[in-house]
Design a protein around this motif. Sequence first.
Motif, mmCIF file in Angstrom:
data_model
loop_
_atom_site.group_PDB
_atom_site.id
_atom_site.type_symbol
_atom_site.label_atom_id
_atom_site.label_comp_id
_atom_site.label_asym_id
_atom_site.label_seq_id
_atom_site.Cartn_x
_atom_site.Cartn_y
_atom_site.Cartn_z
ATOM 1 N N PRO A 50 -15.726 -22.663 -18.020
ATOM 2 C CA PRO A 50 -15.600 -21.434 -17.355
ATOM 3 C C PRO A 50 -16.782 -20.397 -17.245
ATOM 4 O O PRO A 50 -17.497 -20.570 -18.247
ATOM 5 N N ARG A 51 -16.818 -19.281 -16.513
ATOM 6 C CA ARG A 51 -17.492 -18.534 -16.651
ATOM 7 C C ARG A 51 -16.827 -17.627 -17.698
ATOM 8 O O ARG A 51 -15.817 -17.179 -17.904
ATOM 9 N N PHE A 52 -17.797 -17.079 -18.545
ATOM 10 C CA PHE A 52 -17.453 -16.254 -19.644
ATOM 11 C C PHE A 52 -17.824 -14.652 -19.640
ATOM 12 O O PHE A 52 -19.148 -14.346 -19.241
ATOM 13 N N VAL A 53 -17.038 -13.847 -19.932
ATOM 14 C CA VAL A 53 -17.034 -12.354 -20.097
ATOM 15 C C VAL A 53 -16.999 -11.990 -21.425
ATOM 16 O O VAL A 53 -15.618 -12.091 -21.733
ATOM 17 N N ALA A 54 -17.767 -11.668 -22.213
ATOM 18 C CA ALA A 54 -17.397 -11.263 -23.379
ATOM 19 C C ALA A 54 -17.810 -9.746 -23.751
ATOM 20 O O ALA A 54 -18.692 -9.348 -23.442
ATOM 21 N N LEU A 55 -16.768 -9.083 -24.192
ATOM 22 C CA LEU A 55 -16.663 -7.797 -24.387
ATOM 23 C C LEU A 55 -16.569 -7.365 -25.939
ATOM 24 O O LEU A 55 -15.729 -8.063 -26.708
ATOM 25 N N SER A 56 -17.262 -6.380 -26.293
ATOM 26 C CA SER A 56 -17.488 -6.063 -27.809
ATOM 27 C C SER A 56 -17.599 -4.481 -27.955
ATOM 28 O O SER A 56 -18.152 -3.907 -27.050
ATOM 29 N N ALA A 57 -17.202 -3.952 -29.222
ATOM 30 C CA ALA A 57 -17.621 -2.611 -29.670
ATOM 31 C C ALA A 57 -19.275 -2.792 -29.867
ATOM 32 O O ALA A 57 -19.465 -4.050 -29.874
ATOM 33 N N THR A 58 -19.712 -1.719 -30.241
ATOM 34 C CA THR A 58 -21.318 -1.612 -30.295
ATOM 35 C C THR A 58 -21.464 -2.741 -31.587
ATOM 36 O O THR A 58 -20.863 -2.560 -32.415
ATOM 37 N N MET A 59 -22.481 -3.363 -31.037
ATOM 38 C CA MET A 59 -22.988 -4.402 -32.406
ATOM 39 C C MET A 59 -24.439 -4.595 -32.164
ATOM 40 O O MET A 59 -25.025 -4.738 -31.066
ATOM 41 N N PRO A 60 -25.229 -4.491 -33.234
ATOM 42 C CA PRO A 60 -26.741 -4.621 -33.318
ATOM 43 C C PRO A 60 -27.237 -5.848 -32.679
ATOM 44 O O PRO A 60 -28.297 -5.803 -32.086
ATOM 45 N N ASN A 61 -26.591 -6.978 -32.800
ATOM 46 C CA ASN A 61 -27.174 -8.293 -32.553
ATOM 47 C C ASN A 61 -26.537 -8.956 -31.326
ATOM 48 O O ASN A 61 -26.208 -10.373 -31.132
ATOM 49 N N VAL A 62 -26.122 -7.961 -30.278
ATOM 50 C CA VAL A 62 -25.399 -8.599 -29.116
ATOM 51 C C VAL A 62 -26.467 -9.626 -28.452
ATOM 52 O O VAL A 62 -25.705 -10.562 -27.636
ATOM 53 N N LEU A 80 -23.582 -17.617 -25.355
ATOM 54 C CA LEU A 80 -22.862 -18.009 -24.086
ATOM 55 C C LEU A 80 -23.855 -18.152 -22.741
ATOM 56 O O LEU A 80 -23.216 -18.187 -21.634
ATOM 57 N N ASP A 81 -25.054 -18.141 -23.107
ATOM 58 C CA ASP A 81 -25.984 -18.430 -22.002
ATOM 59 C C ASP A 81 -26.169 -17.184 -21.051
ATOM 60 O O ASP A 81 -26.023 -17.497 -19.756
ATOM 61 N N ALA A 82 -25.834 -15.988 -21.424
ATOM 62 C CA ALA A 82 -25.847 -14.796 -20.494
ATOM 63 C C ALA A 82 -27.377 -14.512 -20.271
ATOM 64 O O ALA A 82 -27.751 -14.181 -21.278
ATOM 65 N N PRO A 83 -27.787 -14.479 -19.048
ATOM 66 C CA PRO A 83 -28.852 -13.917 -18.789
ATOM 67 C C PRO A 83 -29.211 -12.369 -19.049
ATOM 68 O O PRO A 83 -28.301 -11.832 -19.229
#
Length: 792
Positions: A170-182, A189-192
């Motif tokens: 599927p398409r992935f949309v990953a959400l997170s609190a602030t993180m240094p190694n986004v 996840l192969d997000a460009p």
Amino acid sequence: MKVADAVPEFADAFDFEEFNRMQREALPVLVDSDHNVVASAPTASGKTALAELAICKTLSEGGTALFIAPMRALTNEKESEWERFEDLGYSVYVVTGERDLNPRRARHADVLVMTPEKVDSATRKHGSRRYDFVTDVDCSIIDEVHLLDSERRGGVLEVTVSRLRRLCDPRFVALSATMPNVGDVADWLDAPPEATFAFGDDYRPVDLQTGVKTYTHGENSFADKYRRLYRALDLAEPHVREDGQALVFVASRQDAVSAAAKTRDELAERDVPVGSRGDYDFHQAAEELGDDDLRKAVLDGVAFHHAGLSKADRDRVESWFREGKIAILFSTSTLAWGVNLPARCVIVRDTKYHDPLEGEVDISPLDLLQMLGRAGRPGYDDVGYGWVVCDRSDADRYRRLLREGTEIESHLAADLDAHLNAEIAMGTVDDLDDVLSWLETTYYYVRASSEPAAYDFDGLRDRVRGTLESLVDRGFVAMGEDLAIDPTPLGRLASKYYLRLSTAAAFHDLAERDRIDADAVLETVAAAAEFDSVSARQSEADAVDAVLGSEASKPPRGGGEAADTDHLDDGGRKVLAILRASTSDSVPADLRSDAWIIRRNALRLLAALREFLDRFAGPRAANLARRLEARIEHGVSRDAVSLTAVDGVGAGRASTLATGGHSRPADLVAAGADELTAAGLSEGVAERIVDAAADLPDVSVSWADLPDAVAAGDSEMCEVRVRNDGGGARVGVRVTVNGVEMHEKTAYLSDVTTVPVGVFGADADELDFRVEVSFPELPIRPFVDGQTVRVV
């Protein structure tokens, strides 16, 4: 940018009219592209809207969206929030426990809401009709993807996402609190680059100031709680006096209640002007609260919030806090991850908490940063204040965390063997090349590529090969000469029930024993690796000893070896004591605080052990485990346990009916509704119970084919008929003569089955035949009948 202009079809799905700056920047890639997206942003900056935009795009294209929530409490919250999608004609379905799952609703849902553990379970069973819906997901939104850094749960999320990519991509949309190694998560996840967002603190709606305040740790943990509480109140008081509010996070539900009670007295002592006792309408509304302690607290401007409160009470507390009627709110971590309930001042009073399965543990850096992120009320405060209260020895560690943040690490390596076994059991990997390809889909591999020295990247493939060889050596996996790999029955069961592999091996060893009794079953569960970290506090030692008694005083097991729990450590003895006491609903008061979670995990392990015994030892042993499972769950005697198989018969009713001489479902059918009504049940209940009991087995044995006597030296082959006049069930039928097993078979018994019986004129004066019918899937005691043939 107005919502109605950006997504006109879904304007009513949002509870605001305009997107904020952060949402505007992410919107084009979410709505106008199919890229995988990774976005990290400060807490309370509006990340949920990004998830909702991804859902809107998926729904507009006729697809199915899966929202992976970090906690079960939040799945129900999303179900409530997203009634807005229901109003637009879309179906939202929360997938919860196994028993509650409605596969048809799941299959037809437009939006699925699940925890990582539930997605893991569903994808492991994706080949079944019950869970095939999970392979039809078009977009998967991972809320709080920094959960990857959780030691206990991160590995589950990691392998689940990798598995989804292999199953349906599927398409992935990953959400997170602030993180240094986004960037590492984006690589995984192969997000460009154009779909990777790292929104900094300047996107926070309110500036945040954080700091660490210390106290001196003493010998008395009870007194320490009050030292931390007074420190927290010192920090909160200036803000409360200025009509600000404080949100104080504590370790447990009990701590939230007790801290609120103490704070009421302390605020009065300090003459802090809070409370709404003069507000008649608020006073009347408070009377509707279901929790007595909460009812007393809210009128003084103090409250508590935890998952143990009713939803109505939680909703009222949240509403009153937003309205400013509550000045200080004590909460467990649920509020940090879920409800957007900001306060001017946030204080983490407890940095350690007691976990029934882990002992005393530190709060995770993720939880702590999530809590502090709740500081600052948009539209009310220019600055939010977040404080960590900790012992002096921990101060530098927390100051460094607040200053530098925490990188998201992979914790897959800790349970690599169990996760790899699961992939093999599902058939998603077939050979060594597949195993190495699977490795490359994990966050573990990406993070090792990023930090090769810390993760020993050069040795990664060798480590995975070694893990595979270990699985083969231990009997979980079979490997052919062509390096093809297949799961064994042991490996499949370990995967099906989420077992640590050492636990699965111990269950298999138990099934191989010549004799299996109740003590052995309970001791094997108590010794499971899942309970390795259970600790027994000093105050619990006497209670454990009272339940287990001195080993020397225990009777031997069925004439065999004496019961012995020396192999159990203090934590294992505590688990065993809780399980034994639970069979009679007599858990001592000193053990009750941990009993619920230990019992819940033990029931899961017993369900697994039952299937191990059924597969490797047979139906009799499986039935023993099933009855122990029911006794622990309901707290009933051996005589009453069979009745718990009847729908509508709980612990109290089973005990009452058993005392009246009804110990089996068939007894209730024979008694009829009139007799049960006379025993104290209402007429309607009695009729329903009789009907439910009639759906369960009612077994009898016919010995008509057996002679009364056989001449010495003669032999004769006969048949015994086992009849079932009730509902069908899978059974094990065992025939013995003079205690020696003659025949055993497993069958689905719907009406009649026959078993061969050899009648041999032996040296004995009599041949004592016994037929035992056991029920591996039901907590019904085995049915036993006998017949004696004389040898003349």
